[in-house]
Design a protein around this motif. Structure first.
Motif, PDB file in Angstrom:
ATOM      1  N   VAL A  77      19.049  33.971   3.305  1.00 18.70           N
ATOM      2  CA  VAL A  77      18.748  33.760   4.727  1.00 18.70           C
ATOM      3  C   VAL A  77      19.380  34.881   5.564  1.00 18.70           C
ATOM      4  O   VAL A  77      18.772  35.407   6.488  1.00 18.70           O
ATOM      5  N   LEU A  78      20.605  35.255   5.188  1.00 17.13           N
ATOM      6  CA  LEU A  78      21.268  36.357   5.893  1.00 17.13           C
ATOM      7  C   LEU A  78      20.448  37.645   5.755  1.00 17.13           C
ATOM      8  O   LEU A  78      20.305  38.409   6.712  1.00 17.13           O
ATOM      9  N   LEU A 119      17.180  37.788   5.338  1.00 17.91           N
ATOM     10  CA  LEU A 119      16.011  37.626   6.204  1.00 17.91           C
ATOM     11  C   LEU A 119      16.373  37.923   7.653  1.00 17.91           C
ATOM     12  O   LEU A 119      15.623  38.574   8.381  1.00 17.91           O
ATOM     13  N   LEU A 120      17.562  37.462   8.034  1.00 19.13           N
ATOM     14  CA  LEU A 120      18.037  37.687   9.398  1.00 19.13           C
ATOM     15  C   LEU A 120      18.229  39.188   9.656  1.00 19.13           C
ATOM     16  O   LEU A 120      17.869  39.698  10.717  1.00 19.13           O
ATOM     17  N   THR A 148      15.173  40.939  10.599  1.00 19.03           N
ATOM     18  CA  THR A 148      14.611  40.799  11.952  1.00 19.03           C
ATOM     19  C   THR A 148      15.165  41.843  12.914  1.00 19.03           C
ATOM     20  O   THR A 148      14.669  41.978  14.018  1.00 19.03           O
ATOM     21  N   GLY A 207      11.888  40.187   4.467  1.00 17.37           N
ATOM     22  CA  GLY A 207      11.999  39.534   5.768  1.00 17.37           C
ATOM     23  C   GLY A 207      10.846  39.809   6.723  1.00 17.37           C
ATOM     24  O   GLY A 207      10.184  38.872   7.168  1.00 17.37           O
TER      25      GLY A 207
END
Lengths: 149, 497
Positions: free
Chosen positions: B174-175, B177-178, B181, B443
């Protein structure tokens, strides 16, 4: 040591890191346009990710407090890390100011900090060889636009 | 066109003198990387990525993949001679390869591992050639929801399989993917998480993150052992295995190849898990399981074949779907992206020279590895005497200059330093860097497909479960999580009770 409540220390700390980054990202994402599920704005997806990261971090922290086995953090080579990364930072600061050769030498000297007193000649030879090799490969062959020295 | 025409076309491309040279360079470098412990293919590929941008796309992919499968080929040598994996996934070879060396049968072990690697490599190339067009054809009908589901499956599988703790690795993904962004939002043009740095408006430089998380973090971990010397006797006698050895190993080779080819395709599993699975299988069906661990040749032949087959079939999802199955494949995808090739099923139709040339080069590379590994084994073993303290400054310097040269940006070097520190600390906290790098690469694709899916379905989240392919993929992801978290659950309750 302190924190007798926390049994799984590694999980506790990693959970804390994730929770903080997640929360920060969630709050930061509020500045962007949110939009709706159909027409997502720039902030929707990062806000969701931030919230998810925060939730996982909190779950990890909670689990670490309740975990069965006691796990300590192993040896962290803090000094190695600081010197090595200082070398990289020195490289980044020097490459456009002085030139490639100096930047490479600074990097090698920092990277070999624990041997420079014991084996000064070896470190100097490594400096010379690597400076010559990178100048040859990156400046003459690949043509990156920086000064040699 | 049938497979024969495809492959012969591929060979005609791969046989050009320049491509042969890059193939040889990759295979040789891969052998060195595989043999020297503490030098993993991910590190070296991350280090060389910037340099490959300056050479043609196909040549750079040929060389990078040569490093990858070459390292898997040669990692067994160190495992046999030193009882230490030269490359992480060859750890299984230590179990029986090193006991064989202690019994004076190092030559037979080395030869068996080289032959099984070569055989597995040849079969895996055929598997890629047969299977990829089918998968790519199926993937051409994929739309945004299917892509979203595929990416979720890849991320979940890599996370689940790369560490013991499911939550920490999912958090790392998740980090990632972040981090993906960061930069300009393509839909609205808004700047996200750039904190005023102009360089971040195009996103976080992927090479900087990979070099930091893999190369720098790895060097910091190994620095305390930099002065260690390894005592290796460079003498290997009797390279030719006996008739009994051949008889005992041909079936494990076949089984290992089949297992590795299959497991390699699935995201996350890859070479390490395949060689473990093959070892477990050989031990279970063996008539004399008590010999395993004491120098059973089956324990070298099977896992080594599985390891190499998986290393090659690992390419399939990356090449056909544009969804990498592991960290190294994420780096390869990065190499393709920067060469201006949009990954996905259309690679096969739009760049057939690239795809078939790469596949053919894998076969040529395996041939080269066989020659490099067997007659020249004495030279490679002598490499083990190079102390790490002479090696790591070189890696460090090439990484820094390499990261700088991607965009002539000193900021990227600082970014790599930051990720080096973060990666090292997270390693000490038992968090693997692979899901993060995969998340970073996937991501932007995930966000785009997610937003498009929901736009098409008018905000209806059920779009992901009402379309059959996407449903199956998501169920697979759930299945992977459940099947791997159950034993962990059991273990946790056992340890408490």
């Amino acid at each position: 040591m302190a924190l007798p409540l926390i049994r799984e220390r590694r999980q506790f700390l990693s959970g804390l890191v994730f929770a903080i980054i997640g929360l920060a990202a969630f709050l930061q994402a509020q500045q962007f346009e949110m939009g709706t599920l159909t027409q997502m704005g720039a902030g929707y997806y990062p806000a969701c990710l931030g919230a998810a990261l925060f939730a996982i971090g909190v779950a990890l922290v909670a689990h670490s407090v309740l975990a069965g086995a006691v796990v300590a953090i192993g040896h962290v080579a803090l000094r190695d890390m600081v010197f090595l990364l200082s070398g990289v930072v020195a490289f980044a600061l020097l490459i456009e100011r002085t030139g490639l050769a100096e930047a490479v030498c600074a990097l090698v000297v920092f990277g070999c900090y624990n041997r420079i007193a014991k084996r000064p000649i070896e470190v100097l030879v490594i400096c010379a060889i690597l400076a010559a090799a990178t100048v040859g490969l990156f400046i003459f062959a690949l043509g990156i636009p920086v000064a040699i020295y | 066109m049938g497979i024969i025409e495809h492959l012969s076309f591929g060979f005609s491309v791969a046989m050009s003198p320049m491509n042969l040279l890059y193939c040889l360079a990759g295979a040789t470098l891969g052998t060195v990387v595989g043999i020297i412990p503490g030098l993993s293919p991910v590190t070296v590929i991350a280090m060389l990525l910037p340099i490959t941008f300056k050479i043609p796309a196909l040549s750079s992919l040929i060389m990078l993949s040569g490093i990858y499968y070459g390292a898997h080929h040669a990692g067994a040598t160190t495992a046999i001679m030193l009882n230490m994996p030269g490359e992480p996934s060859s750890v299984v070879i230590c179990f029986d390869g090193h006991p064989m060396a202690r019994l004076g049968r190092a030559g037979a072990a080395l030869c068996t591992s080289a032959i099984s690697s070569f055989f597995a490599g040849c079969v895996a190339v055929i598997v890629i050639a047969l299977f990829s067009p089918v998968l790519a054809q199926a993937a051409l009908s994929f739309q945004a929801p299917e892509y979203t589901a595929t990416i979720v499956l890849a991320l979940v599988a890599v996370s689940v399989l790369s560490s013991r703790s499911l939550l920490t690795t999912i958090a790392m993904a998740v980090l990632g993917l972040l981090l993906g962004t960061v930069g300009t939002d393509v839909n609205s043009g808004a700047m996200r998480f750039t904190f005023g740095f102009l360089r971040l408006s195009e996103g976080v430089e992927f090479v900087a993150v990979a070099v930091g998380m893999f190369a720098f973090a790895e060097i910091i971990s190994h620095l305390k052992d930099a002065d260690q010397r390894r005592a290796v006797s460079a003498k290997v006698e009797g390279l030719i295995p006996t008739k009994a050895d051949m008889k005992a190993s041909w079936k494990p080779i076949l089984r290992g190849t089949a297992l590795g080819s299959l497991l390699g395709i699935l995201p996350g599993t890859g070479p390490l898990l395949s060689s473990f699975a093959s070892y477990a299988l050989e031990k279970r069906i063996s008539k004399h399981p008590e010999q395993f661990g004491e120098g059973a040749i089956e324990g070298v032949a099977g896992p080594e074949a599985a390891n190499n087959a998986a290393a090659l079939t690992h390419f399939i999802p990356m090449l056909t779907l544009g969804v990498p199955a592991g960290a190294t494949m994420a780096l390869m995808l990065g190499a393709m992206l920067i060469q201006g090739i949009a990954p996905g099923p259309q690679v096969l139709t739009q760049h057939p020279d690239l795809f078939w040339g790469l596949v053919a080069s894998m076969w040529i590379g395996n041939m080269m590895l066989l020659v490099l590994n067997l007659p020249l084994i004495g030279i490679w073993i002598r490499l083990l005497n190079i102390p790490y303290r002479l090696l790591y400054p070189t890696i460090l310097v090439f990484c820094c200059v390499g990261v700088y040269s991607v965009a002539n940006s000193a900021f990227d070097v600082l970014l790599a330093a930051a990720f080096g520190g973060f990666g090292y600390i997270m390693r000490r906290l038992d968090c693997n860097g692979a899901p993060l790098v995969l998340g970073l690469v996937l991501g932007p694709v995930l966000e785009e497909n997610l937003r498009r899916s929901l736009l098409l379905s008018r905000g209806d989240l059920t779009v992901f479960v009402t379309r059959p392919i996407s449903l199956v993929l998501l169920l697979l992801a759930v299945g992977v999580v459940v099947s791997f978290s159950l034993p962990a659950l059991r273990k946790a309750t056992e340890s408490r009770g």
